[in-house]
Design a protein around this motif. Structure first.
Motif, PDB file in Angstrom:
ATOM      1  N   LYS A 218       1.040  -1.305  -0.049  1.00  0.00           N
ATOM      2  CA  LYS A 218       0.003   0.097   0.249  1.00  0.00           C
ATOM      3  C   LYS A 218       0.864   1.430  -0.042  1.00  0.00           C
ATOM      4  CE  LYS A 218      -4.185  -1.589   2.185  1.00  0.00           C
ATOM      5  NZ  LYS A 218      -5.256  -1.721   3.439  1.00  0.00           N
ATOM      6  N   LYS A 219       2.102   1.294   0.756  1.00  0.00           N
ATOM      7  CA  LYS A 219       2.811   2.196   0.846  1.00  0.00           C
ATOM      8  C   LYS A 219       3.549   2.595  -0.351  1.00  0.00           C
ATOM      9  CE  LYS A 219       3.535   2.074   5.799  1.00  0.00           C
ATOM     10  NZ  LYS A 219       4.451   1.814   6.970  1.00  0.00           N
ATOM     11  N   ILE A 220       3.950   1.458  -1.179  1.00  0.00           N
ATOM     12  CA  ILE A 220       4.686   1.530  -2.308  1.00  0.00           C
ATOM     13  C   ILE A 220       3.631   2.151  -3.378  1.00  0.00           C
ATOM     14  CG2 ILE A 220       5.622   0.277  -4.425  1.00  0.00           C
ATOM     15  CD1 ILE A 220       6.463  -1.687  -2.217  1.00  0.00           C
ATOM     16  N   SER A 221       2.363   1.738  -3.379  1.00  0.00           N
ATOM     17  CA  SER A 221       1.423   2.142  -4.270  1.00  0.00           C
ATOM     18  C   SER A 221       1.064   3.754  -4.137  1.00  0.00           C
ATOM     19  CB  SER A 221      -0.026   1.427  -4.226  1.00  0.00           C
ATOM     20  OG  SER A 221      -0.420   1.360  -2.981  1.00  0.00           O
ATOM     21  N   GLN A 222       1.231   4.134  -3.024  1.00  0.00           N
ATOM     22  CA  GLN A 222       1.089   5.596  -2.426  1.00  0.00           C
ATOM     23  C   GLN A 222       2.175   6.429  -2.724  1.00  0.00           C
ATOM     24  OE1 GLN A 222      -0.035   5.320   1.515  1.00  0.00           O
ATOM     25  NE2 GLN A 222      -2.101   4.446   0.998  1.00  0.00           N
ATOM     26  N   GLY A 223       3.483   5.756  -3.418  1.00  0.00           N
ATOM     27  CA  GLY A 223       4.526   6.526  -3.763  1.00  0.00           C
ATOM     28  C   GLY A 223       5.722   6.371  -2.932  1.00  0.00           C
ATOM     29  N   ASP A 224       5.616   5.651  -1.765  1.00  0.00           N
ATOM     30  CA  ASP A 224       6.740   5.644  -0.871  1.00  0.00           C
ATOM     31  C   ASP A 224       7.508   4.316  -1.231  1.00  0.00           C
ATOM     32  OD1 ASP A 224       8.562   5.554   1.254  1.00  0.00           O
ATOM     33  OD2 ASP A 224       7.063   5.182   2.902  1.00  0.00           O
ATOM     34  N   TYR A 225       8.529   4.598  -1.986  1.00  0.00           N
ATOM     35  CA  TYR A 225       9.586   3.674  -2.549  1.00  0.00           C
ATOM     36  C   TYR A 225      10.657   3.295  -1.526  1.00  0.00           C
ATOM     37  CZ  TYR A 225       6.847   5.087  -6.604  1.00  0.00           C
ATOM     38  OH  TYR A 225       5.981   5.228  -7.473  1.00  0.00           O
ATOM     39  N   SER A 226      10.731   3.982  -0.423  1.00  0.00           N
ATOM     40  CA  SER A 226      11.988   3.461   0.550  1.00  0.00           C
ATOM     41  C   SER A 226      11.486   2.244   1.692  1.00  0.00           C
ATOM     42  CB  SER A 226      12.347   4.777   1.388  1.00  0.00           C
ATOM     43  OG  SER A 226      11.010   5.098   1.985  1.00  0.00           O
ATOM     44  N   GLU A 250      13.525  -1.374  -7.885  1.00  0.00           N
ATOM     45  CA  GLU A 250      13.378  -1.171  -9.151  1.00  0.00           C
ATOM     46  C   GLU A 250      12.609   0.133  -9.644  1.00  0.00           C
ATOM     47  OE1 GLU A 250      12.406  -4.758 -11.514  1.00  0.00           O
ATOM     48  OE2 GLU A 250      14.187  -5.768 -10.787  1.00  0.00           O
ATOM     49  N   ILE A 251      11.532   0.133  -8.947  1.00  0.00           N
ATOM     50  CA  ILE A 251      10.434   1.370  -9.169  1.00  0.00           C
ATOM     51  C   ILE A 251      10.984   2.501  -8.515  1.00  0.00           C
ATOM     52  CG2 ILE A 251       8.127   2.040  -8.452  1.00  0.00           C
ATOM     53  CD1 ILE A 251       7.063  -0.464  -8.276  1.00  0.00           C
ATOM     54  N   SER A 252      11.964   2.614  -7.504  1.00  0.00           N
ATOM     55  CA  SER A 252      12.457   3.600  -6.839  1.00  0.00           C
ATOM     56  C   SER A 252      13.627   4.156  -7.846  1.00  0.00           C
ATOM     57  CB  SER A 252      13.182   3.204  -5.544  1.00  0.00           C
ATOM     58  OG  SER A 252      13.790   4.153  -4.927  1.00  0.00           O
ATOM     59  N   THR A 253      14.076   3.377  -8.646  1.00  0.00           N
ATOM     60  CA  THR A 253      15.249   3.478  -9.494  1.00  0.00           C
ATOM     61  C   THR A 253      14.649   4.271 -10.860  1.00  0.00           C
ATOM     62  OG1 THR A 253      16.905   1.853  -8.796  1.00  0.00           O
ATOM     63  CG2 THR A 253      17.166   2.900 -10.864  1.00  0.00           C
ATOM     64  N   THR A 254      13.835   3.407 -11.144  1.00  0.00           N
ATOM     65  CA  THR A 254      12.909   4.069 -12.517  1.00  0.00           C
ATOM     66  C   THR A 254      12.373   5.523 -12.077  1.00  0.00           C
ATOM     67  OG1 THR A 254      12.657   1.817 -12.946  1.00  0.00           O
ATOM     68  CG2 THR A 254      11.151   3.469 -14.124  1.00  0.00           C
ATOM     69  N   ASP A 255      11.869   5.503 -11.046  1.00  0.00           N
ATOM     70  CA  ASP A 255      11.254   6.838 -10.544  1.00  0.00           C
ATOM     71  C   ASP A 255      12.235   7.897 -10.434  1.00  0.00           C
ATOM     72  OD1 ASP A 255       8.656   8.229  -9.648  1.00  0.00           O
ATOM     73  OD2 ASP A 255       9.922   8.473  -7.530  1.00  0.00           O
TER      74      ASP A 255
END
Length: 514
Positions: A218-226, A250-255
């Motif tokens: 849920k946190k990842i879907s809300q933009g918290d990739y840490s 990978e999402i954090s790197t891409t973002d």
């Protein structure tokens, strides 16, 4: 996610998989144990009572009654035969024997005491039943619980002349039964407790990690990739944790690459756009009557579109700052209403050119707060620009500002309502999301409202949006200020002739947030 020590003995909330597990497994086991306990209790009681009945029946067998019959035929009295029978009875130390005559009187007792005549259901049953036997479990007049077995005595002519009644106290038997039942209960309870503990371990090892995975995703879907999930087990759950952590990385790197690209391209576009717009304005202002109409209109288009692209680039830069956490405010004592009034004044002329009338009511009293004036003007312009974009001429935009207490703080509210196309119920929860556009047919990047919401949050304020499709949208901003004006100051403010119309415009959807 690394507070596993605090959660070591945590039992999850009874819901979802946990609830189904309790109902399907623990519920069935509990029901099984209850059935086992009930059956065991009855079996133990029946076993002990059967043994007592067997002993009692040996004293009232046909052999015993035949003994009395033969003695009576030999000329002995019932009392004499009773004395010989009691002396020879092998269980007289464990039981009590009564010899009863045909009138229901106890002629002799193994206890040696005289027995007064009393109610004997088993005796009455023995006199009337086909097998001349009777059984009774109950209490004597002395309140002692007993089991009694009685058999009628007949003479050689077949007449009933009395009965033999053998009794045994059930007090000790009941105590033994209770002890055995209690031991079984404790044993089943201990087994059930072990099952519960094993299930708690199962819940902790399976369900809690699943809940943690759910919270992390849920946190990842809300933009918290840490966020990361701590891997506790080398099994399928552990592999899932690794996969999600890898996905988040990978999402954090891409973002980050995306944000860096947006920031770089925005800065690269900013300089040539400024030059294009500047030279376009210079050429436009320097034109004389000799310039043909096509050239004049072409230069105006260049200036207008360069300005629009410049605004888009500024939005991208703000978005880049928002994503990287570099959006900072330059706070100072600011009259928020003065900034709003200036923005509305500038915007009003543009709206009129597009056939939209702006009605606004702003108190003629300063609303001093700790704010960034430039960012606030950006917020006001973004909201007004959205209202204009989604409106169709002829219609009106209503702006109303007022003082109030909001969540216990001195605050102001600024409401902007339009009579445009509105927002559907499905789109309304997402309009503050980055790059989300409820209406793709309207120009815009989908960034402006997300940036606006962030700026208001940085001012410790709040942005609320209410809308009804086909009727319009109401946007309300709440911002904290230092103090509220006195009642005298509010009463001295001149009345706005448009207040009634503005209030009605604010209530077009059945409610007024302002």
């Amino acid at each position: 996610m690394k507070n596993s020590a605090a959660k070591k003995f945590h039992i999850p909330k009874i819901r979802g998989i946990t609830l189904r597990w309790i109902i399907n497994i623990l519920g069935v086991i509990a029901l099984f144990f209850i059935i086992v306990f009930i059956i065991s209790s009855f079996a133990i009681k029946n076993h002990y009572y059967s043994n007592v009945e067997s002993i009692l029946s040996s004293g009232t067998s046909t052999t015993a009654t035949d003994y009395f019959s033969s003695n009576l035929d030999a000329g002995e009295t019932l009392e004499q035969s009773a004395a010989d029978f009691i002396d020879s009875y092998s269980y007289k130390d464990k039981t009590t024997i009564w010899v009863i005559d045909s009138d229901g009187k106890v002629v002799l007792s193994s206890s040696g005491f005289a027995i007064e005549k009393q109610d004997m259901p088993d005796y009455n049953q023995a006199l009337t039943s086909a097998d001349n036997c009777g059984k009774y479990i109950g209490k004597l007049d002395s309140n002692e619980k007993v089991m009694a077995v009685c058999r009628a005595i007949k003479n050689s002519e077949g007449d009933i002349v009395g009965a033999v009644r053998v009794m045994s106290s059930l007090e000790q038997i009941d105590n033994q039964v209770f002890t055995m039942v209690f031991i079984i209960f404790v044993g089943l309870l201990a087994v059930f407790a072990i099952i519960i503990l094993s299930n708690v371990y199962f819940i902790q090892s399976i369900i809690i990690p699943v809940q943690e995975i759910n919270e992390t995703t849920k946190k990842i879907s809300q933009g918290d990739y840490s966020v990361r999930i701590e891997k506790k087990y080398n099994d399928e759950i552990g592999n899932l944790c690794d996969s999600i952590n890898s996905m988040a990385e990978e999402i954090s790197t891409t973002d980050k690459m995306k944000n860096d690209f947006i920031s770089t391209i925005s800065h690269e576009l900013r300089t040539p756009l400024t030059s294009i717009k500047g030279w376009g304005e210079t050429l436009t202002f320097g034109m004389d009557d000799s310039v043909d109409e096509i050239t004049r209109k072409g230069l105006e288009v260049i200036v207008k579109e360069a300005g629009r692209l410049e605004g888009f680039v500024e939005e991208l830069l703000d978005f880049s700052r928002l994503q990287s956490g570099r959006m900072n405010l330059k706070l100072s004592k600011t009259d928020i209403f003065a900034e709003l009034d200036e923005t509305v004044f500038t915007f009003r002329e543009r709206a009129m050119r597009e056939g939209i009338e702006v009605k606004y009511s702003i108190p003629d009293v300063p609303a001093v707060g700790n704010a960034d004036a430039n960012r606030l003007r950006q917020v006001f312009m973004n909201i007004l620009d959205n209202a204009l974009k989604y409106s169709r001429a002829p219609s009106k935009i209503f702006v109303k500002a007022q003082f109030l207490k909001y969540e216990g703080k001195n605050s102001i509210s600024i409401a902007v309502a339009d009579q445009g196309c509105g927002i559907s119920k499905e789109d309304l929860p997402h309009v503050k999301d980055k790059f989300y556009k409820a209406n793709v047919s309207v120009r815009g990047s989908g960034i402006g409202l997300a940036v606006t919401n962030e700026i208001i949050n940085l001012h410790q304020g709040k942005l609320e949006i209410d809308s009804e499709e086909g009727k319009g949208t109401l946007v309300t901003i709440y911002l904290p200020i230092e103090s509220l004006p006195s009642e005298n100051e509010l009463q001295d403010m001149p009345a706005n002739p448009d207040d009634a119309e503005i209030n009605k415009g604010m209530e077009m959807k059945g409610e007024s947030n302002a």
